[in-house]
Write an enzyme that holds these catalytic residues in place. Sequence first.
Site, PDB file in Angstrom:
ATOM      1  N   TRP A 113       4.534  12.097 -22.163  1.00  0.00           N
ATOM      2  CA  TRP A 113       3.553  11.468 -23.049  1.00  0.00           C
ATOM      3  C   TRP A 113       3.799   9.963 -23.178  1.00  0.00           C
ATOM      4  O   TRP A 113       3.897   9.408 -24.280  1.00  0.00           O
ATOM      5  CB  TRP A 113       3.595  12.113 -24.419  1.00  0.00           C
ATOM      6  CG  TRP A 113       3.269  13.587 -24.453  1.00  0.00           C
ATOM      7  CD1 TRP A 113       3.265  14.464 -23.401  1.00  0.00           C
ATOM      8  CD2 TRP A 113       2.918  14.372 -25.605  1.00  0.00           C
ATOM      9  NE1 TRP A 113       2.937  15.720 -23.813  1.00  0.00           N
ATOM     10  CE2 TRP A 113       2.719  15.697 -25.170  1.00  0.00           C
ATOM     11  CE3 TRP A 113       2.769  14.074 -26.953  1.00  0.00           C
ATOM     12  CZ2 TRP A 113       2.364  16.729 -26.042  1.00  0.00           C
ATOM     13  CZ3 TRP A 113       2.429  15.098 -27.816  1.00  0.00           C
ATOM     14  CH2 TRP A 113       2.217  16.401 -27.369  1.00  0.00           C
TER      15      TRP A 113
ATOM     16  N   TYR B 286      -1.352  17.214 -10.771  1.00  0.00           N
ATOM     17  CA  TYR B 286      -0.466  16.104 -11.115  1.00  0.00           C
ATOM     18  C   TYR B 286       0.988  16.575 -11.178  1.00  0.00           C
ATOM     19  O   TYR B 286       1.881  15.991 -10.561  1.00  0.00           O
ATOM     20  CB  TYR B 286      -0.884  15.482 -12.443  1.00  0.00           C
ATOM     21  CG  TYR B 286       0.139  14.536 -13.020  1.00  0.00           C
ATOM     22  CD1 TYR B 286       0.380  13.292 -12.435  1.00  0.00           C
ATOM     23  CD2 TYR B 286       0.880  14.887 -14.152  1.00  0.00           C
ATOM     24  CE1 TYR B 286       1.337  12.424 -12.953  1.00  0.00           C
ATOM     25  CE2 TYR B 286       1.828  14.029 -14.682  1.00  0.00           C
ATOM     26  CZ  TYR B 286       2.050  12.799 -14.077  1.00  0.00           C
ATOM     27  OH  TYR B 286       2.996  11.951 -14.595  1.00  0.00           O
TER      28      TYR B 286
ATOM     29  N   ASP C 134       0.854  -1.183   0.000  1.00  0.00           N
ATOM     30  CA  ASP C 134       0.000   0.000   0.000  1.00  0.00           C
ATOM     31  C   ASP C 134       0.895   1.240   0.000  1.00  0.00           C
ATOM     32  O   ASP C 134       1.492   1.588   1.018  1.00  0.00           O
ATOM     33  CB  ASP C 134      -0.905  -0.012   1.238  1.00  0.00           C
ATOM     34  CG  ASP C 134      -1.833   1.195   1.281  1.00  0.00           C
ATOM     35  OD1 ASP C 134      -1.763   2.045   0.376  1.00  0.00           O
ATOM     36  OD2 ASP C 134      -2.628   1.278   2.246  1.00  0.00           O
TER      37      ASP C 134
ATOM     38  N   TYR D 179       0.681   8.013  -9.437  1.00  0.00           N
ATOM     39  CA  TYR D 179      -0.687   8.425  -9.765  1.00  0.00           C
ATOM     40  C   TYR D 179      -0.579   9.230 -11.051  1.00  0.00           C
ATOM     41  O   TYR D 179       0.075  10.272 -11.086  1.00  0.00           O
ATOM     42  CB  TYR D 179      -1.257   9.290  -8.636  1.00  0.00           C
ATOM     43  CG  TYR D 179      -2.697   9.730  -8.845  1.00  0.00           C
ATOM     44  CD1 TYR D 179      -3.725   9.157  -8.111  1.00  0.00           C
ATOM     45  CD2 TYR D 179      -3.016  10.720  -9.778  1.00  0.00           C
ATOM     46  CE1 TYR D 179      -5.048   9.559  -8.285  1.00  0.00           C
ATOM     47  CE2 TYR D 179      -4.329  11.117  -9.972  1.00  0.00           C
ATOM     48  CZ  TYR D 179      -5.340  10.543  -9.223  1.00  0.00           C
ATOM     49  OH  TYR D 179      -6.646  10.928  -9.409  1.00  0.00           O
ATOM     50  N   THR D 180      -1.196   8.764 -12.136  1.00  0.00           N
ATOM     51  CA  THR D 180      -0.994   9.401 -13.442  1.00  0.00           C
ATOM     52  C   THR D 180      -2.276   9.924 -14.099  1.00  0.00           C
ATOM     53  O   THR D 180      -2.237  10.360 -15.246  1.00  0.00           O
ATOM     54  CB  THR D 180      -0.324   8.409 -14.416  1.00  0.00           C
ATOM     55  OG1 THR D 180      -1.138   7.241 -14.535  1.00  0.00           O
ATOM     56  CG2 THR D 180       1.063   8.018 -13.918  1.00  0.00           C
TER      57      THR D 180
ATOM     58  N   THR E  49       8.065  13.885 -14.695  1.00  0.00           N
ATOM     59  CA  THR E  49       7.241  14.272 -15.835  1.00  0.00           C
ATOM     60  C   THR E  49       7.578  15.654 -16.395  1.00  0.00           C
ATOM     61  O   THR E  49       8.085  16.522 -15.674  1.00  0.00           O
ATOM     62  CB  THR E  49       5.758  14.271 -15.420  1.00  0.00           C
ATOM     63  OG1 THR E  49       4.931  14.739 -16.497  1.00  0.00           O
ATOM     64  CG2 THR E  49       5.527  15.172 -14.208  1.00  0.00           C
TER      65      THR E  49
END
Length: 303
Positions: A157, A132, A43, A68-69, A108
């Site tokens: 991407w 995000y 978790d 988390y995307t 990212t």
Amino acid sequence: MTNLNMQQPSILIFGKNGQVGFELCHLLPSLGIVTAIDIDECDLTDKDSITKVLNTNNPDILVNAAAYTAVDKAEKEKELAFKLNSEAPEIMSAWAAKHDSIMVHYSTDYVFNGTKAEPWTENDIPDPLNVYGASKLKGDVNIQNSGCDYLIFRTSWVYGVRGKNFYLTMRNLLQEKKEIRVINDQFGAPTWCGTIAEVTSKVMKQIYNPLSKIKPKDVSGIYNLTNSGQTTWFGFTQAIKEQLQKEKPGQTLANLRPVSTEEYPTAAVRPKYSSLSLAKLKSTFNIETPNWDEILPQLRIGS
């Protein structure tokens, strides 16, 4: 930590069923002894759960391919996004610092605001436009502040032939719809998850090569890692359509209509220009990545 000159370092991968994690599970066994886990085994919102997995496996290399995307959904699930993208990496990197392990993490292009007209470098100041991007940036900062040796690969991407992503969504829509409206004023580099895994493997093999003079602390830092070149979401979709036309000649596919960001509003604001410079990756590790449009003809759905 095991000596860097050893033949078989222990590797722990978080996120084995994700796009990048899946590819890493196929490539990293050539480097060392791999243990890979996913959300059903740990978790990532719970510190004790993460710490227990780390203590049990005691990895020399800790690879965090979990995140988390859901960019738009994150606007409503801010707390969860930050738990997974910033707090979990903070826990992992603190453990890595304490146990003298290397941490590999993926970030990212969305940490940037998109206002530049040339590719973003690792030295540019982040300014995320959405939850995000903010959650991923906080994760980067937490790792940097942990004191561990780390490699943060910023990518963009990301897509593959498994799971949910833009590439697979467009393949389906092109075969189902008569017309698709696609944004044509956001620029970036579509990046195959296999490229990310391949570069990760090459970098780690350089560090762990018995003849290498590279030490983790000497190369610890952030590196941009995408496929080369750039396009828009519309250009990417055009290339996907061309791929489908070759795969299934004669099949009627949807017409594509380019639209502006303003014509296609989303919950999360996206940067207009998020191409990343790959100069540091090349100068440090002598690694170059294929152009984004060279990848599509190689892909096979179901592989």
